[in-house]
Scaffold this active site. Sequence first.
Site, PDB file in Angstrom:
ATOM      1  CG  ASP A   1      -2.311  -0.498   0.868  1.00  0.00           C
ATOM      2  OD1 ASP A   1      -2.580  -0.700  -0.335  1.00  0.00           O
ATOM      3  OD2 ASP A   1      -3.131  -0.692   1.787  1.00  0.00           O
TER       4      ASP A   1
ATOM      5  CG  ASP B   1      -7.745  -7.307  13.392  1.00  0.00           C
ATOM      6  OD1 ASP B   1      -8.390  -6.251  13.558  1.00  0.00           O
ATOM      7  OD2 ASP B   1      -6.695  -7.532  14.006  1.00  0.00           O
TER       8      ASP B   1
HETATM    9  O1  LIG Z   1      -3.485   1.334   4.611  1.00  0.00           O
HETATM   10  C1  LIG Z   1      -2.945   0.370   5.143  1.00  0.00           C
HETATM   11  C2  LIG Z   1      -2.584   0.351   6.504  1.00  0.00           C
HETATM   12  C3  LIG Z   1      -1.974  -0.779   7.024  1.00  0.00           C
HETATM   13  N1  LIG Z   1      -1.711  -1.855   6.253  1.00  0.00           N
HETATM   14  C4  LIG Z   1      -1.044  -3.063   6.824  1.00  0.00           C
HETATM   15  O2  LIG Z   1      -1.730  -3.515   7.964  1.00  0.00           O
HETATM   16  C5  LIG Z   1      -0.851  -4.266   8.783  1.00  0.00           C
HETATM   17  C6  LIG Z   1      -1.062  -3.906  10.235  1.00  0.00           C
HETATM   18  O3  LIG Z   1      -0.569  -2.614  10.509  1.00  0.00           O
HETATM   19  P1  LIG Z   1       0.317  -2.295  11.817  1.00  0.00           P
HETATM   20  O4  LIG Z   1       0.745  -0.888  11.718  1.00  0.00           O
HETATM   21  O5  LIG Z   1       1.343  -3.344  12.007  1.00  0.00           O
HETATM   22  O6  LIG Z   1      -0.806  -2.365  12.921  1.00  0.00           O
HETATM   23  P2  LIG Z   1      -0.908  -3.281  14.233  1.00  0.00           P
HETATM   24  O7  LIG Z   1      -1.673  -2.465  15.226  1.00  0.00           O
HETATM   25  O8  LIG Z   1       0.370  -3.859  14.631  1.00  0.00           O
HETATM   26  O9  LIG Z   1      -1.863  -4.452  13.692  1.00  0.00           O
HETATM   27  C7  LIG Z   1      -2.913  -5.024  14.438  1.00  0.00           C
HETATM   28  O10 LIG Z   1      -4.095  -4.245  14.308  1.00  0.00           O
HETATM   29  C8  LIG Z   1      -4.563  -4.077  12.967  1.00  0.00           C
HETATM   30  C9  LIG Z   1      -5.875  -3.324  13.027  1.00  0.00           C
HETATM   31  O11 LIG Z   1      -5.710  -2.033  13.516  1.00  0.00           O
HETATM   32  C10 LIG Z   1      -4.763  -5.435  12.299  1.00  0.00           C
HETATM   33  O12 LIG Z   1      -5.000  -5.209  10.929  1.00  0.00           O
HETATM   34  C11 LIG Z   1      -3.537  -6.298  12.411  1.00  0.00           C
HETATM   35  O13 LIG Z   1      -3.763  -7.591  11.884  1.00  0.00           O
HETATM   36  C12 LIG Z   1      -3.140  -6.419  13.871  1.00  0.00           C
HETATM   37  O14 LIG Z   1      -1.939  -7.171  13.974  1.00  0.00           O
HETATM   38  C13 LIG Z   1       0.569  -3.956   8.315  1.00  0.00           C
HETATM   39  O15 LIG Z   1       1.089  -5.097   7.670  1.00  0.00           O
HETATM   40  C14 LIG Z   1       0.352  -2.806   7.347  1.00  0.00           C
HETATM   41  O16 LIG Z   1       1.286  -2.826   6.325  1.00  0.00           O
HETATM   42  C15 LIG Z   1      -2.072  -1.855   4.919  1.00  0.00           C
HETATM   43  O17 LIG Z   1      -1.832  -2.823   4.202  1.00  0.00           O
HETATM   44  N2  LIG Z   1      -2.680  -0.750   4.396  1.00  0.00           N
END
Ligand SMILES: O=c1ccn([C@@H]2O[C@H](COP(=O)(O)OP(=O)(O)O[C@H]3O[C@H](CO)[C@@H](O)[C@H](O)[C@H]3O)[C@@H](O)[C@H]2O)c(=O)[nH]1
Length: 642
Positions: free
Chosen positions: A142, A357
């Site tokens: 993205d 999720d």
């Molecule tokens: O516009 C976007 C924003 C994020 N992501 C991806 O989403 C994932 C999760 O993002 P991260 O910043 O790591 O967020 P976390 O808070 O660590 O993730 C938790 O919380 C998210 C919801 O807020 C869930 O999607 C994840 O599965 C869960 O592990 C990453 O691989 C990002 O690359 C995208 O693909 N597109």
Amino acid sequence: MERHRKHSVGGTTLHTCHPCRRAIPYRIYAVIHTCGIIALMYHHVHSLLTSNNTLITCLLLLSDIVLAFMWATTTSLRLNPVHRTEYPEKYAAKPEDFPKLDVFICTADPYKEPPMMVVNTALSVMAYEYPSDKISVYVSDDGGSSLTLFALVEAAKFSKHWLPFCKKNNIQDRSPEVYFSSKSNSQSDEAENLKMMYKDMKSRVEHVVESGKVETAFITCDQFRGVFDLWTDKFTRHDHPTIIQVLQNSETDMDTTKKYMPNLIYVSREKSKVSPHHFKAGALNTLLRVSGVMTNAPIILTLDCDMYSNDPATPVHKPINAQDVLALAHKVAGCIYEHNTNWGSKIGYRYGSLVEDYYTGYRLHCEGWRTVFCSPKRAAFCGDAPKSLIDVVSQQKRWAIGLLEVAFSRYSPITYGVKSMGLLMGLGYCQYACWPFWSLPHVVYGFLPQLALLYGVSVFPKSSDPWFWLYIVLFLGAYAQDLLDFVLEGGTYRGWWNDQRMWSIRGFSSHLFGFIEFTLQTLNLSTHGFNVTSKANDDEEQSKRYEKEMFEFGPSSTMFLPMTTTAIVNLLAFVWGLYGLFAWGEGLVLELMLASFAVVNCLPIYEAMVLRKDNGKLPKRICFVAVILTFVLIVSGYFFLK
Ligand SMILES: O=c1ccn([C@@H]2O[C@H](COP(=O)(O)OP(=O)(O)O[C@H]3O[C@H](CO)[C@@H](O)[C@H](O)[C@H]3O)[C@@H](O)[C@H]2O)c(=O)[nH]1
Ligand SMILES: [Mn+2]
């Protein structure tokens, strides 16, 4: 009640479910605690009718209603705890009969999510103990970054050596970064050679990321030279055409031992400023469609780029280069493809919440899907958690906003959820959706009794009053059960203590600010997006402090203000209360106990304010503003307490 349940496929039991013995005592305690809560509510209503300070009584009543509701949601999750055991070894299908597997990896920002991390995630799943030609790994970018694509081109080259090495030597850690930095890695020539190759790739990728540009000289695979030309001057991460590039093809690409390799496909969906892209849920839906066109496996596995496979044994044709397949893949990755369709509402990941999720899982449950929680002894996946406090509270603030989006939607668990899944499941989902509500009791209990203590006003029953004991029992009961649950599931006492400390910190930061931002957004006064958590970690001093379990405050943030202020207020109240207890004998015991509990919880904050000199200390500015705020609070306390 069905004591032990088995779940079989074709006559073989693949997992069993056993209820925990603590279920019965938990249920008995739930009845006792409920009686206590009813008594407390009676006490509040009684005080409301007789007291002269309605504001204080109302605030306390409101907080206790939130606490009681949250306790009910937690209890619904504790009424029937179970454990599962899974028997993957009993899955007897021959490798040639294994189903095809599509793996989705999401990434969104090459600076917050270093491309080497994406590479490691991809390599760890490509190396699964699974017929290679049945695995397809799709990376959704993205961030639309040529840096990430460059890293993946390198990964495809490296995998030709890494995959046969893992399989031949039965390596457990199939993320090269983890393997080469662990102590157990082999010293053989082959391993050393591979380590050199890995380091070489890593330095090339990191160099390119640092320079921010993929120079033509760096591209070693002629085959992929052309695709980098797509990054024209007009190309920005928010506005660019679809890019789909097959980096490794399971039908034509072989590793060094002449075995076919998994598919590796880079996908960066089309972006335009006028179409909402729905963050990660949108990215995953694009991958669902693109993979549907290209490989269409019956099983999908989604991973974030900050995770990797930790167990190689965890996991059925179209020629994917065909012109028409790729054309169709581009079409389904376009911005307008979803217009006037059910994508995001009835198909795929559901839109409307930053916690896609939780939200998608919840909606599927409501529709009658069934799920089981697998928690094998050796964790199947490992993920990365933010290390500095600012990253933690920002991440949790995003979750808080996303959860409120669900709580106040027409699919709220409290209404729609309870209706579709029954009271207990609905309440269980409320536990998460209502998370940010914790901030109200935190703030009230973190300031009000302490200010009262400073003015010698009692807000809780005196120690001679029988109601005093109700408070003690409810507090100790709730905390003791929480501790018991934590420890019975394998946690340590210290872990629990830290956990409840973090819970308070969140109440004063993420939950509170999440609430405010959500309200502003509802009133159309602000907008916010998915603030990707930073995974970059190259500050050695910071890592050392992390190992020593020290809080990392670091850069200044308004989110630290409430907790710092409450730390100061509680310390003052504690000192003043102790003085009162000794000077006059009779003191405000409950208020004092609460303040001392808060002071013990705030010890790391005092340390970060005055004792620490490192970069992780609390910024001076925050301390200064917190002192002023404390002063303002104490002065205004005079007006409503005296
Ligand atoms: O516009 C976007 C924003 C994020 N992501 C991806 O989403 C994932 C999760 O993002 P991260 O910043 O790591 O967020 P976390 O808070 O660590 O993730 C938790 O919380 C998210 C919801 O807020 C869930 O999607 C994840 O599965 C869960 O592990 C990453 O691989 C990002 O690359 C995208 O693909 N597109
Ligand atoms: Mn993450």
